[in-house]
Design a protein around this motif. Structure first.
Motif, PDB file in Angstrom:
ATOM      1  N   THR A  57      -4.894  -3.261  14.447  1.00 58.89           N
ATOM      2  CA  THR A  57      -4.536  -4.672  14.597  1.00 58.89           C
ATOM      3  C   THR A  57      -3.141  -4.925  14.039  1.00 58.89           C
ATOM      4  N   THR A  95     -15.533  -9.503   6.539  1.00 59.22           N
ATOM      5  CA  THR A  95     -16.463  -8.398   6.336  1.00 59.22           C
ATOM      6  C   THR A  95     -17.846  -8.962   6.038  1.00 59.22           C
ATOM      7  N   TYR A  97      -7.390  -5.147   2.560  1.00 57.73           N
ATOM      8  CA  TYR A  97      -8.437  -6.111   2.230  1.00 57.73           C
ATOM      9  C   TYR A  97      -7.858  -7.284   1.442  1.00 57.73           C
ATOM     10  N   ARG A 128       0.828  -1.194   0.000  1.00 62.81           N
ATOM     11  CA  ARG A 128       0.000   0.000   0.000  1.00 62.81           C
ATOM     12  C   ARG A 128       0.867   1.250   0.000  1.00 62.81           C
ATOM     13  N   VAL A 170     -10.338  -8.458   6.192  1.00 63.12           N
ATOM     14  CA  VAL A 170      -9.716  -7.150   6.375  1.00 63.12           C
ATOM     15  C   VAL A 170      -8.800  -7.176   7.597  1.00 63.12           C
ATOM     16  N   ALA A 171      -7.702  -6.454   7.457  1.00 65.73           N
ATOM     17  CA  ALA A 171      -6.799  -6.187   8.575  1.00 65.73           C
ATOM     18  C   ALA A 171      -6.809  -4.686   8.770  1.00 65.73           C
ATOM     19  N   ASP A 172      -7.239  -4.242   9.946  1.00 61.81           N
ATOM     20  CA  ASP A 172      -7.250  -2.800  10.165  1.00 61.81           C
ATOM     21  C   ASP A 172      -5.929  -2.342  10.779  1.00 61.81           C
ATOM     22  N   GLU A 173      -5.684  -1.057  10.658  1.00 60.15           N
ATOM     23  CA  GLU A 173      -4.398  -0.494  11.075  1.00 60.15           C
ATOM     24  C   GLU A 173      -4.059  -0.748  12.543  1.00 60.15           C
ATOM     25  N   LEU A 222      -7.104 -11.637  10.857  1.00 60.59           N
ATOM     26  CA  LEU A 222      -7.966 -10.910   9.929  1.00 60.59           C
ATOM     27  C   LEU A 222      -9.414 -11.173  10.317  1.00 60.59           C
ATOM     28  N   GLU A 279      -1.096   4.290   4.759  1.00 61.91           N
ATOM     29  CA  GLU A 279      -1.591   3.465   5.860  1.00 61.91           C
ATOM     30  C   GLU A 279      -3.092   3.263   5.690  1.00 61.91           C
ATOM     31  N   GLY A 280      -3.644   2.310   6.403  1.00 61.94           N
ATOM     32  CA  GLY A 280      -5.085   2.075   6.354  1.00 61.94           C
ATOM     33  C   GLY A 280      -5.397   0.603   6.335  1.00 61.94           C
ATOM     34  N   LYS A 281      -6.666   0.303   6.118  1.00 59.48           N
ATOM     35  CA  LYS A 281      -7.124  -1.085   6.100  1.00 59.48           C
ATOM     36  C   LYS A 281      -6.571  -1.821   4.883  1.00 59.48           C
TER      37      LYS A 281
END
Length: 151
Positions: free
Chosen positions: A118, A107, A66, A59, A113-116, A104, A62-64
């Motif tokens: 985590t 949804t 998927y 990426r 999804v892996a969020d920031e 993960l 930063e962020g989620k």
């Protein structure tokens, strides 16, 4: 090759070389966008019987992160069949983290999804990933001093 695919390939090659330099037998199985019948994680790294499987995501910010349902379920099936430890490798401009795939969450649409938070809290650095493997191998600092040459 489009720029996005080129970026993914360069991240795969970077990690491939780092793992190889640390004594792993490594193979890349790039399959993004292919019509493979059997999904395979991007990186398969083995060291003395320990198998580490890594699905990579890169990426620019930063962020989620998927992972599609099909990709995640295929990677999990491969891990189950091989007995390997499955991680999501996340490369951002500031970090390279490895998150155990079990962290993960799914949804509503069935993707993963892996969020920031985590990733920040539970993601492993490259060095921590190496320690994870060493722990599975039963290698500790004591091992290096037990050879009789410590004195």
């Amino acid at each position: 090759m489009n720029p996005r695919k080129r970026k993914g390939t360069s991240v795969e090659l970077f990690l491939f070389k780092k793992l190889r330099d640390k004594g792993f037998a490594v193979t890349r199985a790039p399959a993004s966008g292919s019509k493979r019948k059997d999904p395979i994680p991007d990186i398969i790294a083995m060291k003395k019987g320990i198998i580490v499987l890594i699905e990579l995501k890169s990426r620019s910010k930063e962020g989620k992160i998927y992972v599609s349902k099909e990709q995640a379920e295929g990677a999990k099936e491969f891990a189950d069949k091989s007995g390997g430890y499955l991680f999501l490798g996340i490369k951002t401009p500031s970090t390279f983290k490895f998150l155990d795939f079990s962290k993960l969450r799914s949804t509503k649409g069935g993707n993963y999804v892996a969020d920031e938070p985590t990733v920040d809290k539970e993601g492993l650095s490259f060095e921590d990933l190496l320690k994870f493997v060493d722990n599975k191998l039963g290698i500790s600092l004591d091992t290096f001093f037990a050879d009789g040459n410590n004195g």
